[in-house]
Every structure is written in structure tokens, then in C-alpha cells.
Scaffold this active site. Structure first.
Site, short mmCIF file in Angstrom:
data_model
loop_
_atom_site.label_atom_id
_atom_site.label_comp_id
_atom_site.label_asym_id
_atom_site.label_seq_id
_atom_site.Cartn_x
_atom_site.Cartn_y
_atom_site.Cartn_z
N ASP A 274 13.59 -20.55 -4.89
CA ASP A 274 12.33 -20.16 -4.24
C ASP A 274 12.38 -20.48 -2.75
O ASP A 274 12.18 -21.62 -2.36
CB ASP A 274 11.16 -20.89 -4.92
CG ASP A 274 9.82 -20.46 -4.35
OD1 ASP A 274 9.78 -19.45 -3.61
OD2 ASP A 274 8.80 -21.13 -4.65
N LYS A 281 9.21 -20.85 3.20
CA LYS A 281 9.01 -22.30 3.19
C LYS A 281 9.71 -22.92 4.40
O LYS A 281 10.66 -22.35 4.93
CB LYS A 281 9.65 -22.90 1.93
CG LYS A 281 8.91 -22.64 0.65
CD LYS A 281 9.62 -23.36 -0.51
CE LYS A 281 8.97 -23.02 -1.83
NZ LYS A 281 7.57 -23.47 -1.93
N ASP A 292 13.32 -24.52 -9.45
CA ASP A 292 12.12 -23.73 -9.71
C ASP A 292 12.21 -22.92 -11.01
O ASP A 292 11.33 -22.12 -11.31
CB ASP A 292 11.81 -22.82 -8.51
CG ASP A 292 10.32 -22.60 -8.31
OD1 ASP A 292 9.53 -23.36 -8.89
OD2 ASP A 292 9.95 -21.65 -7.58
N ASP A 351 4.81 -16.96 -1.40
CA ASP A 351 5.28 -18.23 -1.96
C ASP A 351 4.50 -18.60 -3.22
O ASP A 351 4.87 -19.53 -3.94
CB ASP A 351 5.18 -19.33 -0.90
CG ASP A 351 6.06 -20.53 -1.22
OD1 ASP A 351 6.89 -20.42 -2.15
OD2 ASP A 351 5.91 -21.56 -0.55
N GLU A 353 4.58 -17.13 -5.99
CA GLU A 353 5.27 -16.11 -6.78
C GLU A 353 5.29 -16.42 -8.27
O GLU A 353 5.35 -15.51 -9.10
CB GLU A 353 6.71 -15.93 -6.26
CG GLU A 353 7.75 -16.96 -6.78
CD GLU A 353 7.50 -18.40 -6.38
OE1 GLU A 353 6.74 -18.63 -5.42
OE2 GLU A 353 8.03 -19.32 -7.04
N ARG A 355 3.07 -17.61 -10.45
CA ARG A 355 1.95 -17.07 -11.23
C ARG A 355 2.08 -15.57 -11.43
O ARG A 355 1.65 -15.01 -12.43
CB ARG A 355 0.63 -17.46 -10.56
CG ARG A 355 0.45 -16.87 -9.20
CD ARG A 355 -0.60 -17.59 -8.36
NE ARG A 355 -0.09 -18.84 -7.79
CZ ARG A 355 -0.82 -19.65 -7.02
NH1 ARG A 355 -2.09 -19.38 -6.75
NH2 ARG A 355 -0.29 -20.76 -6.54
N1 BES Z 1 7.79 -23.48 -6.58
C1 BES Z 1 6.68 -23.79 -5.77
C2 BES Z 1 5.94 -25.05 -6.20
C3 BES Z 1 6.67 -26.36 -6.08
C4 BES Z 1 6.40 -27.22 -5.03
C5 BES Z 1 7.55 -26.76 -7.05
C6 BES Z 1 7.03 -28.43 -4.97
C7 BES Z 1 8.20 -27.98 -6.99
C8 BES Z 1 7.94 -28.82 -5.93
C9 BES Z 1 5.69 -22.64 -5.82
O1 BES Z 1 6.23 -21.38 -6.00
C10 BES Z 1 4.96 -22.61 -4.52
O2 BES Z 1 5.60 -22.39 -3.53
N2 BES Z 1 3.65 -22.82 -4.55
C11 BES Z 1 2.85 -22.81 -3.38
C12 BES Z 1 1.60 -22.02 -3.65
C13 BES Z 1 0.75 -21.75 -2.45
C14 BES Z 1 1.49 -20.83 -1.49
C15 BES Z 1 -0.54 -21.14 -2.89
C16 BES Z 1 2.52 -24.24 -3.00
O3 BES Z 1 2.23 -25.03 -3.89
O4 BES Z 1 2.58 -24.55 -1.81
ZN ZN Z 2 8.09 -21.29 -6.93
MN MN Z 3 6.81 -20.48 -4.19
#
Ligand code: BES
Ligand code: ZN
Ligand code: MN
Length: 512
Positions: A274, A281, A292, A351, A353, A355
Site C-alpha cells: 500500500d 503516503k 497490508d 489511500d 483503498e 474498504r
Molecule cells: N493500510 C492502511 C492502514 C494502516 C495504517 C495499516 C498503519 C497498518 C498500519 C490503510 O489503507 C490506510 O492507508 N488508511 C488510511 C485511511 C485514510 C486515508 C482515510 C489511514 O488510516 O490513514
Molecule cells: Zn491499506
Molecule cells: Mn491505504
């Protein structure tokens, strides 16, 4: 690791690279140390070096006994250890055996471990011991030129000096078999989760799933990018678009009863890497995003154990898998996509993604006949802010269903904390132009992310488990190593095996 059970001989007559003695605090003070070891261990009382406290380990060389050169003293605390303590202790013992470069280990099971009224049953104790050993013996694969000669702990012999009767022995063996299956299923999930993005793409994750399915003769299906598009899985297609490694939808079916009924759907997020996509990111820590697909690994691990234990239940596993990349043809903020359910999704952040792909997988689980659904996903940074790497966050539409899963998590020792679902959180997912939007802002981020997925359950009992904090950790703790933990494999298994009401069947002997 081969784990055997035996009883009826003195442990000092056995041969191995090390012998583990489980010793309580009162024993160190002189009450009932095993007779043949009283001299060796007795020297320690009064030194303060080993006091039998729960979880304590002390290594003691044995003089003049080349066939049993070292003792691993393992503290069991003040009372009879519970399953959690026993599991953790055995993980410590396995690590001590690694420090000694032992390949064979004998563990002397105290005669009374399962006898006092407050003690564990032989099944539970056997499970906790085997599980702890297998979990503690896990080592991450490495890619260095130099491979060490020591290959790890190969043979463990659990030994009780008291001669057990056939029935008790049967219970011990059943527990050991179950613990070993739970532990090895978790280690499979850890191995997959630790694989870097270049070595595990969606198609390679699919191959790993197929090899589990083939090993046990489970029907399986892998949809490639063309079939994903034809089926109308617009969410998975969109997230996978920007990568040269195209997406896959992976399904495995386990049927343990004559009728395909009471089907539980287990769905795992399979993002093999991811980057965040166009909503890129930042660089620090991005390497952790190899994990991920921890949810996918967990549900696949569950299938591996079901193959070995053959409970009389029905489960369908689904893994939507993609690599989330920024690219000329990647999906973009503002895009409106049509999911398998027909619902349209407004993409506000690429990001978010997980869901989006899980929505399609939950819809597909319904098509496969799932009547209850659990999704497991490294879904949000927000859950890490709340629970750190200590507990998995849960979101549900069914308190009754969740209560059963929480009971299972008490048995596994994997903590789950329930996030509150207020109707206002659901409001936050509304979009002006589509049925739902994929990001709802910072507030309540773990809950809104979960609720997004829940929309696709369309009223079926559903639980979402956010393992973003617990799937991949920065330091060793309890039964978990640094890196991938395989979290939720054992909790899901405890839950699923409990659905098979005949406990005798868990050994798998009836289906052999
Ligand atoms: N894979 C990430 C979540 C994540 C964060 C997993 C830290 C493991 C450690 C997910 O896809 C993500 O990026 N979520 C975002 C959502 C936001 C953009 C609404 C997040 O949590 O920042
Ligand atoms: Zn992710
Ligand atoms: Mn993500």
C-alpha cells in the site's frame, strides 16, 4: 516441528539437547522439587537467580550428563498456570531452546498440571503448550548470503512421569494436535505477511491460497483482472488499476457438513503493498505496508488449520487482493466507481483503498452463501491511535455475534476492543454524488472505515476486525515475534471450532 506425547518414565532417563522443567515458586523454596533434579535445582534456592515467577526462564548446565546437557527452568508462578500463562511460558521456552541451538527438547509436564480442581483440562493444557511452543519457535525467513547451520527446534517431546490412562492420554494428544494446528496456521500467516511486496504480488498470494486449497482438496476459485471486470467488481478493479501486478479475487470453500448451511464468511484484506496510490503516503515507515495483506494471511491461515482439524462447520474464505500504486492509470480522488453490489462509491482518498476492495469481497461472500461475515483488515491508522499494538478494534452490526467472538478471543489471548457505533458515524459516509464515500475525515476514522464495509453486509450479522496495529509489530511481546504476528488466526479458529458442538470431532479422527 514434531511434538510427541509420552508418559510413565523418569525424565532423567530421556535424551535430548535440553530438558525443560516447569517449576513453581513454592517448589523453588523446596516444596516438592522433582526428586531426580533436587540437587541441581536446589543449589539455586537462596541465590535469588531463579524464583519460579510466572514466565521466568533460567538455563542450568547439567554436569556429568552428556545425554541431557542443559536444563531450561521455566517458572509457573504461584498457583496452577492458566492457558494464557502456559502458552506464553512455552513461547519463552522455545526461544530459550533457540538460544541454546537445541534441535531436540524434552518438556517435563508436572504430574498435577491437569489434576487439581481449578486446573485446566488436558485438552486445554495440551493445546496451550503446543501452541506456545510453535508460536515461540517462529523465525522470520531471511535472505542473507550466509545461512546458519542451526535449523531450529525440530523435535519436542512432552513427557509426564505419572503414567496416564488411555483416555487422559487421548485428551492430551487431542489438545496437542489442536495447539500445533493453531500455531502452524498462525506461522503460515506470519510468513505470508512478512513477505515483501516484490516477492508477494496478488497472483502470488493467489498461488499461496491455491496450494492450501489443493493440500486439503478444498474447492477454490481465483478471478483474474478480466473476470473481476466482467463480474462488475468495480472496487477491486479500481484499486488494482495502477499496478503492473493485476488484482485477484480469491475464494476457498470448506464444507464440513452434508448441507452447505450456516455458512460463515471470512474475508481478509489482501493489499500486497500500500503506497497510498495517488494520495501517496509519506516515506517514513512505508516499508511496513508489506503487511497490508495481514488480514488475507489470517483468513488463509484459518483455512490451513480447518484442513487439518476438519470440524463439522461450513466456511467460505474470500481475499480481494491488489497492489495500491500511484500511476498514470491509477484510480484518483474524485473518481466515482460502481461496486459489485451496484452501490456507487465516491473516492475521496486513494489511500482508503482497503474498504473499497472489501466491499466487493463482502458482496461476493454473500453470493457464496455466507450467512454471517467476519472481515479482517489492516484498515486504519486511526485504530492504531486508539489501541496501539495491544488490541484489535472491532466494529459490528450484531452484539450477539460479537459476544461469541469476544469469548473466542478470551481463549486465544488475542485482545479485541469494541468500538462504539453511533448513527452519526454512518451519516459521515454520505456522499453528494454517490451512494457512499470512501473517506469521512479524521474523526472516528476506525469506526467510519469499518461501517463502510458493513454497508455491503446488507443486514447480515457482520463483524469487522481492524488489525492495523496488531498484525505487524515493532517488538517481540508474549507469543509474538517482531514483525508479522498472524493475529486473529487463533481467535477465528476458536470461534469456528466452537460452532462444531461435538468436541471429540476436533481431533479430525472421524474424517481420516
Ligand atoms: N493500510 C492502511 C492502514 C494502516 C495504517 C495499516 C498503519 C497498518 C498500519 C490503510 O489503507 C490506510 O492507508 N488508511 C488510511 C485511511 C485514510 C486515508 C482515510 C489511514 O488510516 O490513514
Ligand atoms: Zn491499506
Ligand atoms: Mn491505504
Amino acid at each position: 516441528m514434531n511434538i510427541e506425547w509420552s508418559s510413565g518414565v523418569r525424565s532423567s532417563t530421556l535424551k535430548g539437547d535440553a530438558l525443560c522443567l516447569i517449576i513453581s515458586e513454592p517448589q523453588v523454596l523446596g516444596e516438592g522439587l522433582p526428586a531426580e533434579w533436587i540437587e541441581q535445582v536446589g543449589l539455586l534456592s537462596g541465590t535469588g537467580l531463579f524464583n519460579g515467577k510466572s514466565g521466568q526462564i533460567y538455563l542450568l548446565p547439567v554436569s556429568g550428563q552428556p545425554e541431557l546437557p542443559v536444563l531450561i527452568l521455566a517458572g509457573s508462578g504461584n498457583g496452577t498456570p492458566d492457558a494464557h500463562e502456559l502458552r506464553q511460558l512455552m513461547a519463552q521456552v522455545a526461544r530459550a531452546a533457540f538460544r541454546l541451538k537445541a534441535s531436540s527438547l524434552i518438556i517435563r509436564i508436572p504430574d498435577e498440571l491437569n489434576l487439581s480442581p481449578e486446573a485446566l483440562s488436558a485438552v486445554t493444557a495440551g493445546q496451550a503448550i503446543a501452541e506456545g511452543l510453535v508460536l515461540g519457535a517462529y523465525r522470520r525467513k531471511h535472505y542473507k548470503l550466509e545461512q546458519p547451520a542451526y535449523t531450529g527446534l525440530n523435535a519436542v517431546s512432552l513427557h509426564m512421569e505419572r503414567k496416564t490412562e488411555a483416555l487422559e492420554e487421548e485428551f492430551w494428544k487431542q489438545g496437542v494436535k489442536r495447539g500445533q494446528a493453531f500455531g502452524e496456521a498462525t506461522n503460515l500467516a506470519r510468513d505470508l505477511t512478512n513477505l515483501p511486496g516484490n516477492l508477494l504480488t496478488p497472483s502470488e498470494l493467489a498461488s499461496a491460497a491455491i496450494s492450501v486449497a489443493e493440500r486439503y482438496g478444498f474447492p477454490a476459485e481465483v478471478l483474474d483482472e478480466r473476470e473481476i471486470e466482467l463480474k462488475g467488481m468495480g472496487g477491486l478493479l479500481a484499486v488494482g488499476k495502477g499496478s503492473v501486478h493485476p488484482p485477484r479475487m480469491i475464494a476457498i470453500r470448506y464444507q464440513g457438513t452434508n448441507q452447505w448451511e450456516n455458512v460463515v464468511g471470512i474475508v481478509g484484506k489482501g493489499i500486497t503493498f500500500d503506497t497510498g496510490g495517488i494520495s501517496l503516503k509519506r516515506a517514513p515507515g512505508m516499508e511496513d505496508m508489506i503487511s497490508d495483506m495481514g488480514g488475507a494471511a489470517a483468513v488463509l491461515g484459518v483455512m490451513e488449520a480447518l484442513g487439518r482439524l476438519r470440524p463439522r462447520i461450513n466456511v467460505v474464505m474470500l481475499i480481494p487482493s491488489a497492489e495500491n500504486m500511484p500511476a498514470a492509470n491509477a484510480f484518483k480522488p474524485g473518481d466515482i466507481i460502481t461496486s459489485l453490489s451496484g452501490r456507487t462509491i465516491e473516492v475521496l482518498n486513494t489511500d482508503a483503498e482497503g474498504r473499497v476492495i472489501l466491499g466487493d469481497a463482502v458482496t461476493y461472500a454473500r453470493e457464496w452463501g455466507a450467512e454471517r461475515i467476519i472481515d479482517v483488515a489492516t484498515l486504519t491508522g486511526a485504530v492504531v491511535s486508539i489501541l496501539g499494538d495491544i488490541a484489535t478494534g472491532a466494529v459490528t452490526n450484531s452484539e450477539v455475534f460479537l459476544a461469541e467472538l469476544l469469548e473466542a478471543s478470551r481463549l486465544s489471548g488475542e485482545s479485541i476492543w469494541t468500538l462504539p457505533v453511533y448513527p452519526e458515524f454512518r451519516e459521515m459516509l454520505k456522499s453528494e454524488v454517490a451512494d457512499i464515500r470512501n473517506a469521512a475525515g479524521r474523526y472516528g476514522g476506525a469506526t467510519t472505515a469499518g461501517l463502510f464495509i458493513g454497508e455491503f453486509a446488507e443486514g447480515l450479522p457482520w463483524i469487522h476486525l481492524d488489525i492495523a496495529g496488531t498484525a505487524f509489530v515493532s517488538k517481540e511481546r508474549g507469543v509474538n515475534p517482531r514483525g508479522a504476528t498472524g493475529v486473529m488466526v487463533r481467535t477465528l479458529l476458536e470461534y469456528l471450532l466452537h460452532l462444531d458442538t461435538d468436541p471429540g470431532n476436533h481431533s479430525g479422527s472421524t474424517s481420516a
